[in-house]
Design a protein around this motif. Structure first.
Motif, PDB file in Angstrom:
ATOM      1  N   PRO A   1      -9.848  -2.522  28.716  1.00 58.13           N
ATOM      2  CA  PRO A   1      -9.272  -1.884  27.530  1.00 58.13           C
ATOM      3  C   PRO A   1      -7.806  -1.518  27.752  1.00 58.13           C
ATOM      4  O   PRO A   1      -7.402  -1.174  28.870  1.00 58.13           O
ATOM      5  CB  PRO A   1     -10.121  -0.617  27.355  1.00 58.13           C
ATOM      6  CG  PRO A   1     -11.394  -0.925  28.057  1.00 58.13           C
ATOM      7  CD  PRO A   1     -11.033  -1.798  29.213  1.00 58.13           C
TER       8      PRO A   1
ATOM      9  N   THR B   1     -12.790  11.592  22.467  1.00 55.24           N
ATOM     10  CA  THR B   1     -11.730  10.735  21.931  1.00 55.24           C
ATOM     11  C   THR B   1     -11.162  11.328  20.653  1.00 55.24           C
ATOM     12  O   THR B   1     -11.708  12.287  20.094  1.00 55.24           O
ATOM     13  CB  THR B   1     -12.274   9.328  21.607  1.00 55.24           C
ATOM     14  OG1 THR B   1     -12.953   9.357  20.334  1.00 55.24           O
ATOM     15  CG2 THR B   1     -13.205   8.818  22.682  1.00 55.24           C
TER      16      THR B   1
ATOM     17  N   LEU C   1     -13.139   3.260  31.299  1.00 51.15           N
ATOM     18  CA  LEU C   1     -13.638   4.497  30.683  1.00 51.15           C
ATOM     19  C   LEU C   1     -12.837   5.658  31.247  1.00 51.15           C
ATOM     20  O   LEU C   1     -13.307   6.443  32.062  1.00 51.15           O
ATOM     21  CB  LEU C   1     -15.134   4.655  30.979  1.00 51.15           C
ATOM     22  CG  LEU C   1     -16.039   3.651  30.259  1.00 51.15           C
ATOM     23  CD1 LEU C   1     -17.420   3.618  30.877  1.00 51.15           C
ATOM     24  CD2 LEU C   1     -16.131   3.973  28.773  1.00 51.15           C
TER      25      LEU C   1
ATOM     26  N   ASP D   1      -8.200   2.720  24.954  1.00 44.64           N
ATOM     27  CA  ASP D   1      -8.520   2.492  23.547  1.00 44.64           C
ATOM     28  C   ASP D   1      -9.910   1.860  23.455  1.00 44.64           C
ATOM     29  O   ASP D   1     -10.087   0.687  23.771  1.00 44.64           O
ATOM     30  CB  ASP D   1      -7.467   1.576  22.920  1.00 44.64           C
ATOM     31  CG  ASP D   1      -7.666   1.390  21.417  1.00 44.64           C
ATOM     32  OD1 ASP D   1      -8.757   1.721  20.907  1.00 44.64           O
ATOM     33  OD2 ASP D   1      -6.729   0.908  20.752  1.00 44.64           O
ATOM     34  N   TRP D   2     -10.905   2.650  23.004  1.00 42.47           N
ATOM     35  CA  TRP D   2     -12.265   2.156  22.869  1.00 42.47           C
ATOM     36  C   TRP D   2     -12.667   2.016  21.405  1.00 42.47           C
ATOM     37  O   TRP D   2     -13.844   2.117  21.054  1.00 42.47           O
ATOM     38  CB  TRP D   2     -13.236   3.062  23.621  1.00 42.47           C
ATOM     39  CG  TRP D   2     -13.254   2.724  25.078  1.00 42.47           C
ATOM     40  CD1 TRP D   2     -12.487   3.264  26.068  1.00 42.47           C
ATOM     41  CD2 TRP D   2     -14.067   1.719  25.708  1.00 42.47           C
ATOM     42  NE1 TRP D   2     -12.755   2.660  27.268  1.00 42.47           N
ATOM     43  CE2 TRP D   2     -13.723   1.726  27.092  1.00 42.47           C
ATOM     44  CE3 TRP D   2     -15.040   0.838  25.249  1.00 42.47           C
ATOM     45  CZ2 TRP D   2     -14.327   0.840  27.989  1.00 42.47           C
ATOM     46  CZ3 TRP D   2     -15.641  -0.032  26.156  1.00 42.47           C
ATOM     47  CH2 TRP D   2     -15.290  -0.018  27.502  1.00 42.47           C
TER      48      TRP D   2
ATOM     49  N   GLN E   1     -12.410  -3.185  21.326  1.00 42.96           N
ATOM     50  CA  GLN E   1     -13.458  -3.447  22.307  1.00 42.96           C
ATOM     51  C   GLN E   1     -14.774  -3.934  21.712  1.00 42.96           C
ATOM     52  O   GLN E   1     -15.741  -4.127  22.436  1.00 42.96           O
ATOM     53  CB  GLN E   1     -13.718  -2.185  23.121  1.00 42.96           C
ATOM     54  CG  GLN E   1     -12.684  -1.933  24.197  1.00 42.96           C
ATOM     55  CD  GLN E   1     -12.687  -3.045  25.251  1.00 42.96           C
ATOM     56  OE1 GLN E   1     -13.711  -3.345  25.844  1.00 42.96           O
ATOM     57  NE2 GLN E   1     -11.550  -3.672  25.451  1.00 42.96           N
TER      58      GLN E   1
ATOM     59  N   ASN F   1     -19.345  -0.856  20.883  1.00 47.86           N
ATOM     60  CA  ASN F   1     -19.462   0.044  22.026  1.00 47.86           C
ATOM     61  C   ASN F   1     -19.743   1.435  21.472  1.00 47.86           C
ATOM     62  O   ASN F   1     -19.599   1.670  20.268  1.00 47.86           O
ATOM     63  CB  ASN F   1     -18.187   0.020  22.890  1.00 47.86           C
ATOM     64  CG  ASN F   1     -17.012   0.704  22.228  1.00 47.86           C
ATOM     65  OD1 ASN F   1     -16.816   1.913  22.395  1.00 47.86           O
ATOM     66  ND2 ASN F   1     -16.213  -0.039  21.473  1.00 47.86           N
TER      67      ASN F   1
ATOM     68  N   HIS G   1     -23.777  -4.091  23.943  1.00 49.19           N
ATOM     69  CA  HIS G   1     -22.313  -4.142  23.835  1.00 49.19           C
ATOM     70  C   HIS G   1     -21.863  -5.534  23.397  1.00 49.19           C
ATOM     71  O   HIS G   1     -22.526  -6.537  23.686  1.00 49.19           O
ATOM     72  CB  HIS G   1     -21.660  -3.796  25.173  1.00 49.19           C
ATOM     73  CG  HIS G   1     -21.698  -2.330  25.497  1.00 49.19           C
ATOM     74  ND1 HIS G   1     -22.792  -1.718  26.068  1.00 49.19           N
ATOM     75  CD2 HIS G   1     -20.765  -1.350  25.324  1.00 49.19           C
ATOM     76  CE1 HIS G   1     -22.541  -0.422  26.242  1.00 49.19           C
ATOM     77  NE2 HIS G   1     -21.324  -0.173  25.793  1.00 49.19           N
TER      78      HIS G   1
ATOM     79  N   ASN H   1     -18.886  -5.301  29.413  1.00 51.68           N
ATOM     80  CA  ASN H   1     -19.336  -3.924  29.196  1.00 51.68           C
ATOM     81  C   ASN H   1     -20.854  -3.766  29.264  1.00 51.68           C
ATOM     82  O   ASN H   1     -21.367  -2.670  29.030  1.00 51.68           O
ATOM     83  CB  ASN H   1     -18.839  -3.414  27.837  1.00 51.68           C
ATOM     84  CG  ASN H   1     -17.327  -3.310  27.775  1.00 51.68           C
ATOM     85  OD1 ASN H   1     -16.679  -3.100  28.795  1.00 51.68           O
ATOM     86  ND2 ASN H   1     -16.765  -3.473  26.580  1.00 51.68           N
TER      87      ASN H   1
ATOM     88  N   CYS I   1     -24.030   3.859  26.608  1.00 52.71           N
ATOM     89  CA  CYS I   1     -23.131   4.829  25.977  1.00 52.71           C
ATOM     90  C   CYS I   1     -23.839   5.554  24.842  1.00 52.71           C
ATOM     91  O   CYS I   1     -24.440   4.914  23.969  1.00 52.71           O
ATOM     92  CB  CYS I   1     -21.882   4.130  25.429  1.00 52.71           C
ATOM     93  SG  CYS I   1     -20.960   3.203  26.681  1.00 52.71           S
TER      94      CYS I   1
ATOM     95  N   ASP J   1     -18.617  11.308  23.798  1.00 57.72           N
ATOM     96  CA  ASP J   1     -19.297  10.197  24.469  1.00 57.72           C
ATOM     97  C   ASP J   1     -19.824  10.602  25.835  1.00 57.72           C
ATOM     98  O   ASP J   1     -19.161  11.334  26.577  1.00 57.72           O
ATOM     99  CB  ASP J   1     -18.312   9.034  24.645  1.00 57.72           C
ATOM    100  CG  ASP J   1     -18.845   7.931  25.541  1.00 57.72           C
ATOM    101  OD1 ASP J   1     -19.472   7.001  25.016  1.00 57.72           O
ATOM    102  OD2 ASP J   1     -18.626   7.995  26.776  1.00 57.72           O
TER     103      ASP J   1
ATOM    104  N   SER K   1     -21.198   8.214  28.948  1.00 60.46           N
ATOM    105  CA  SER K   1     -21.431   6.853  29.422  1.00 60.46           C
ATOM    106  C   SER K   1     -22.033   6.895  30.814  1.00 60.46           C
ATOM    107  O   SER K   1     -21.675   7.751  31.632  1.00 60.46           O
ATOM    108  CB  SER K   1     -20.120   6.063  29.449  1.00 60.46           C
ATOM    109  OG  SER K   1     -19.636   5.858  28.140  1.00 60.46           O
TER     110      SER K   1
END
Length: 317
Positions: free
Chosen positions: A44, A87, A111, A116-117, A122, A125, A144, A149, A154, A171, A173
């Protein structure tokens, strides 16, 4: 499942018109709308340190409110190899909690703060899909979009701002290969509870001069239905759940309305009115019946106090 077969499966499901699951819809967005390749193994993208700091500074008050809940959530899941992240609405990781022993693995996966997720970057996710759909999600391993990934699970929940707009994603993970979907559901419940707590706490902090009322029907199993009521008994703020329940503006500033009109009045006092009556009665008792002193203790004017007493059936002692 091999890397190639995962990418082939995602591509096939993304282009299938018969696939109707929420997961297939996210895969389809990832491939057709965002033009992503499930076999792409690039990490990412991350903001520069100065760009990340700008984002954090713009949300300083929110991060301050959320911090204790991140600590508490990490205390529950951190020892099982989990990474807790918060986030913004764009999917940029602003804050996290992770053990030193797990940090290298999560950093290698991207992560990490500044990454930027978003689903746009991505694909399917936990963070990105939670924000894209505005709901709690669990994305377990090969669910995913990107093959790179599929080693992680997650669990995410959205956080809505006082203005009714999507504010953040919370989140957790995990990198554990033996983590089961049943365990994911247990973690997801903790994530959802922490997200609701952050949302409610930030709502209260956003209306420091208002009285916060828990509307009838709100409980700890659902998003908090909170109203911010000013000194004139006008509802000047509402959480997203309250906005939906009472048919208020979906987003943005709230047009002030009498709280009693929203909460309704029966022949008998409602739960809200009973609580307010008790508060006014306590203030009068402490002031030994002195209305002016009781009004000052409640932070309202004498005229407002008399109006409340009349509405609540409280006579002057």
């Amino acid at each position: 499942m091999t890397n190639r077969s995962h990418a082939d499966m995602v591509a096939e499901q993304s282009q299938s018109k018969s696939a109707t699951s929420a997961l297939a819809a996210s895969w389809r967005r990832s491939m057709l709308k965002h033009g992503l390749d499930p076999a792409d193994r690039r990490r990412p993208e991350r903001l520069s340190q100065s760009e990340l700091q700008q984002r954090r500074s713009a949300r300083e008050r929110f991060l301050h409110v959320a911090g204790p809940q991140l600590d508490q959530l990490y205390g529950l899941v951190g020892m099982s190899g989990c990474n807790v992240m918060l986030t913004d609405a764009d999917g940029i990781v602003l804050d996290q909690r992770v053990s030193d022993s797990d940090a290298a693995q999560f950093q290698d996966w991207g992560l990490w703060q500044g990454a930027d997720w978003s689903e746009r970057m991505q694909g399917t996710n936990g963070i990105g899909t939670c924000l894209a759909e505005g709901r709690q999600v669990i994305i377990h391993r090969d669910q995913h979009f990107h093959t790179r990934n599929t080693g992680m699970s997650c669990m995410d929940a959205p956080i809505w701002g006082p203005d009714g707009r999507l504010l953040a994603a919370l989140d957790v993970s995990s990198a554990r290969a033996d983590q089961t979907e049943r365990y994911n559901r247990l973690i997801a419940a903790q994530v959802a509870q922490a997200a609701r707590s952050i949302e409610a706490t930030f709502f209260r902090a956003s209306f420091p001069r208002a009285r916060i009322v828990v509307a009838s029907g709100g409980d700890m199993t659902e998003a908090a239905m909170l109203l911010a009521v000013d000194k004139d008994d006008l509802a000047v703020g509402a959480t997203r759940a309250a906005r939906r329940a009472f048919g208020l503006e979906r987003e943005g500033d709230l047009r002030p309305r009498p709280a009693a009109d929203l909460l309704g009045r029966d022949d008998e006092l409602s739960g809200f009115d009973r609580a307010e009556r008790a508060a006014v009665a306590r203030a009068l008792a402490r002031a030994e019946g002195n209305v002016s002193a009781a009004a000052r203790a409640l932070g309202i004017g004498r005229a407002t106090m008399y109006r409340r007493m009349k509405r609540l059936g409280l006579g002057e002692k």
